[in-house]
Scaffold this motif. Structure first.
Motif, mmCIF file in Angstrom:
data_model
loop_
_atom_site.group_PDB
_atom_site.id
_atom_site.type_symbol
_atom_site.label_atom_id
_atom_site.label_comp_id
_atom_site.label_asym_id
_atom_site.label_seq_id
_atom_site.Cartn_x
_atom_site.Cartn_y
_atom_site.Cartn_z
ATOM 1 N N GLU D 29 0.858 -1.188 0.000
ATOM 2 C CA GLU D 29 0.000 0.000 0.000
ATOM 3 C C GLU D 29 0.884 1.225 0.000
ATOM 4 N N THR D 31 1.027 5.468 0.323
ATOM 5 C CA THR D 31 0.366 6.703 0.736
ATOM 6 C C THR D 31 1.302 7.868 0.432
ATOM 7 N N ALA D 75 -3.889 5.906 8.849
ATOM 8 C CA ALA D 75 -5.125 5.198 8.510
ATOM 9 C C ALA D 75 -5.859 5.955 7.415
ATOM 10 N N ASP D 76 -6.078 7.238 7.661
ATOM 11 C CA ASP D 76 -6.612 8.134 6.629
ATOM 12 C C ASP D 76 -6.096 9.525 6.960
ATOM 13 N N ILE D 77 -6.227 10.435 6.013
ATOM 14 C CA ILE D 77 -5.570 11.728 6.216
ATOM 15 C C ILE D 77 -6.238 12.540 7.309
ATOM 16 N N GLU D 78 -7.539 12.345 7.522
ATOM 17 C CA GLU D 78 -8.215 13.073 8.599
ATOM 18 C C GLU D 78 -7.661 12.640 9.955
ATOM 19 N N THR D 79 -7.514 11.360 10.151
ATOM 20 C CA THR D 79 -7.004 10.855 11.431
ATOM 21 C C THR D 79 -5.551 11.278 11.638
ATOM 22 N N GLN D 104 -3.518 14.597 -0.438
ATOM 23 C CA GLN D 104 -3.181 13.205 -0.745
ATOM 24 C C GLN D 104 -3.236 12.992 -2.251
ATOM 25 N N ARG D 124 -7.013 14.626 -2.995
ATOM 26 C CA ARG D 124 -7.861 14.591 -1.792
ATOM 27 C C ARG D 124 -7.260 15.496 -0.735
ATOM 28 N N SER D 139 -13.016 17.990 5.043
ATOM 29 C CA SER D 139 -12.411 17.153 4.009
ATOM 30 C C SER D 139 -12.732 17.738 2.644
ATOM 31 N N ASP D 188 -17.561 9.892 4.685
ATOM 32 C CA ASP D 188 -16.901 9.005 3.739
ATOM 33 C C ASP D 188 -16.563 9.818 2.481
ATOM 34 N N SER D 189 -15.284 10.005 2.240
ATOM 35 C CA SER D 189 -14.866 10.874 1.145
ATOM 36 C C SER D 189 -15.250 10.314 -0.209
#
Lengths: 284, 284, 284, 284
Positions: D29, D31, D75-79, D104, D124, D139, D188-189
């Motif tokens: 994966e 990122t 985990a995700d960009i918000e977190t 992102q 994103r 977001s 949910d983006s």
């Protein structure tokens, strides 16, 4: 289907590029602008049903920019922007507020007659809001790149688990000045710009923040009509190259100019103890 | 599996950003460069089998740029580029040819001591090839944006089925000069640049091609060491805005500065009747 | 006043932006191009005296691009470019050679009917030369950014006084592919592009040069009509971050993606033992 | 010397470029982020006297970004943004508020193992503010370029002295979507992005404003956690080319894609009748 509410909104023609030539026996004058208009008002119908009866088209806004340059000339970008903003609000009942932003690209005379050379990099700016609160003017400069070879230190900062930066008593300080100054309409931009330059040059710097405050203060000192200065200063890092592996010293001579990441130092300096009309900011 | 042949190839470190400060009692000197290196030679093994025994890494090239700035200084970009090119070829048997390209960003002194302001837009360039043919130098300037408000006509051209352009006896002529001049190593760049400016300014233009030839010729006139000038001149169109729908005339005053498309006029001017060594061009 | 000679020269309209919609019951087709034309021929008079009687104006060239899209459609960018190039040479005695370069921006269907989404980044290209030598076509792709998380080593290179780079048995390999392939007119671009992707993915790399040669070879293998592939591959460095100062290991997980400097690896791969017509290259 | 007041100010490291690889048997994966940090707090001393005892350096911020990617993953960009923002505020008494912005860049798997292709264009985004008000998340997506070939009209607008635009019952509608949606942390983006696409595609448009409102509403319909959507939509003009001078019609087939000027339509759509926490906006 649920219904939702229309919040703040605006529209307009962005980046109308206009060049105006005033021809004269003592040489021509050249004005080179990029004009962006944004309007607010009674525009819900266009959003909700596509009813455009309150919409002054962005094409018309562009035409108006060109026509006003001929009808009224362009004395300076603040006046030109204000005239346009007042026209859009005054001319249409559906338009309640206008923001006109102008970028001016400087040119230098080459032969004193008809030939000019673009003075690259630096751009003069003006943003005028016109609405129920009257006319509010913010002038500025962007892309003014400055560098000091010395007289800049950086130490005494917080050290936490993630700190590795060594303290320094002598570094290069470089930035690209993005500055705006809010004023009553009579600020002399050349004076403000020179104040920024002078303060950058003669401030012995312990932090770019300190230089920022000195630059803003200097504008306020020299420009009585200015009530507030905003500065956005990227810290354009220049790292001393380690030449020791090659058997060479590097007495603050050879640097690597980095692109990213960069520091970004932003701050506001205000005239104290004076009633300052609230700034108009459209949050988009 | 069929086999294929390796044709012309090269490699190197591109865009090493280096700033050098020479500190002195009468004020510092600042040199701000972007250096790109490309090497050719006996490099088939790296391509065919991944055998890198002939490869001087691009990281080493970058290190060399920094180290040479300290060891040898940077008298001018042509000398710096030549020294690097000769080093790469002379130092490694596998490297047979080198091309070093340097962009120099100009800075203006602010206080005569330690503070400088970036002189945006215009960039000085030098490209040096070194190989079995010796050292070949091409100097230049790019991003020099010029505009004439008058003394430019355009007519007498071919009209075919697809021609709609009206002829004009008076138009704005604007371009962003990208020029290179090939020389024996002793060309004065300031003289060449001034020649370009002067010729642009004092040529009454019937075509941008005519201005181009005048600019190249002027450089050859003033710079005895230059054998060839190449010019790439975008024709940055400025269209007179039609204000008639608004009841206004437009006596060559208000123009729209277009982005795209643009004309692109390119040409070479050469010193005649002189034996000129062939130019080294790497076709990538 | 000395006289000088006009050397190689060309002119034309650059970056004409054209979008064509073919409407059909099964959904529309969208073609989005950027077309640049350059012409060579008997154009000395325009340079020497401003006599434009041989000049087909760049404005006419732009008009022709638009008219041809309507008259002839745009089957593919190679055919469209060739038709234009042949027209300019065939239609004017003063024009002897034409080069037409086309960039195609890809769009993806959204609803199978009228809505499209721009597929950003990657651009398809074609350059057609037409002249006394006939028609020569080079197709390509640019902006195809690829990355491998492993299966890339780099070692065994020259170490000299300026070498500090440690050898590695596992690194990220990333590049932005700029590729062109020369062919007889019948090359399938989708096949060529897929060959580039596959070779990048399945080549265990000991050097970006090796990957480059594999990519070019794969195109030649799969596209019988292609005689030569040129690749320009920036080595987009990803440096493993040293997390040891924070008490953390970094098992090839966290990288810094650098902007500049970057390696630039360029090479040509050719079909061997086949008579290949010489490439047409205009050195500007 | 008069004294002036320090107004709102912030500082931080901008554009830290980080790539993280998570290696696994079923394929890696990838990122790829661009992280910008800005901090506010008790920082007057740094501005007024160069006392940096409250300054967490921007270099440390950069280090923290890299270390957190290893310590906590992404985990995700918000977190990730929230964790950083909370750390900067929680870890230093002098820091009272943090804003972390993440871009992102999407990549597509090529071989399901180690090779990826950059999915260009679209980006994103996430912006997290953390302060006395808690954590606020916005977001978004930027650079999502959309085009409709039909189902767009524009008429019924104001006509004033400067209006020349003809009304149209069929035009191309194209934009580059810059959208942000404010939510409680659970939006949910992918759903929000698809809502934007669908609404653009299936809205018969009488104004880009109408399309904007439909796009914002669709996000609110499908994403219960979203309270507000902001859209900034450039109207990327496509003008039908007049081919009549060449004896050709142009039945909505051949268009000129203009660069500048462009319309810019911006608006907010909000969930109605719900208590919405006030947005945090730093006006720089």
């Amino acid at each position: 289907m649920p219904t939702f509410a229309l919040g703040p909104n605006q529209y307009g023609k962005a980046e109308t590029r206009i060049v105006r030539v005033v021809r004269g026996p003592g040489g021509d004058e050249l004005t080179d602008l990029n004009v962006s208009v944004a309007l607010r008002g009674d525009l819900a119908a266009s959003h909700l049903t596509g009813d455009n009866s309150g919409v002054l088209t962005t094409d018309t806004q562009k035409n108006t920019v060109y026509a006003f340059a001929r009808e009224h000339g362009i004395a300076d970008i603040e006046t030109f922007a204000a005239r346009l903003a007042e026209h859009f609000v005054g001319g249409q009942p559906s338009i309640h507020e206008a923001r006109v932003t102008v970028e001016q690209y400087p040119w230098l005379p080459v032969d004193g007659a008809h030939t000019f050379r673009r003075d690259g990099g630096e751009v003069r700016t003006a943003t005028v809001h016109h609405g129920p609160y009257g006319t509010r003017t913010v002038s500025g400069v962007t892309g003014l790149v400055l560098l000091k070879t010395t007289d800049s230190e950086f130490h005494g900062y917080v050290k936490d688990r993630y700190t590795t930066l060594p303290e320094t008593r002598d570094r290069i300080l470089a930035t690209s000045v993005n500055a705006t100054w809010r004023h009553g309409g009579a600020a002399d931009s050349a004076t403000a710009r020179q104040a920024l330059l002078d303060a950058f040059a003669d401030t012995y710097s312990l932090a770019l923040q300190q230089t920022l405050f000195a630059m803003g203060s200097r504008v306020l000192e020299r420009c009585p009509d200015v009530v507030e200065v905003k500065l956005s200063l990227p810290n354009k890092h220049h790292f001393l190259v380690d030449l020791a592996p090659f058997g060479l010293d590097n007495p603050n001579e050879v640097y690597y100019a980095a692109d990213r990441p960069y520091g970004l130092i932003e701050g506001t300096v205000r005239r104290d103890g004076v009633a300052i009309p609230e700034e108009v900011v459209w949050s988009f």
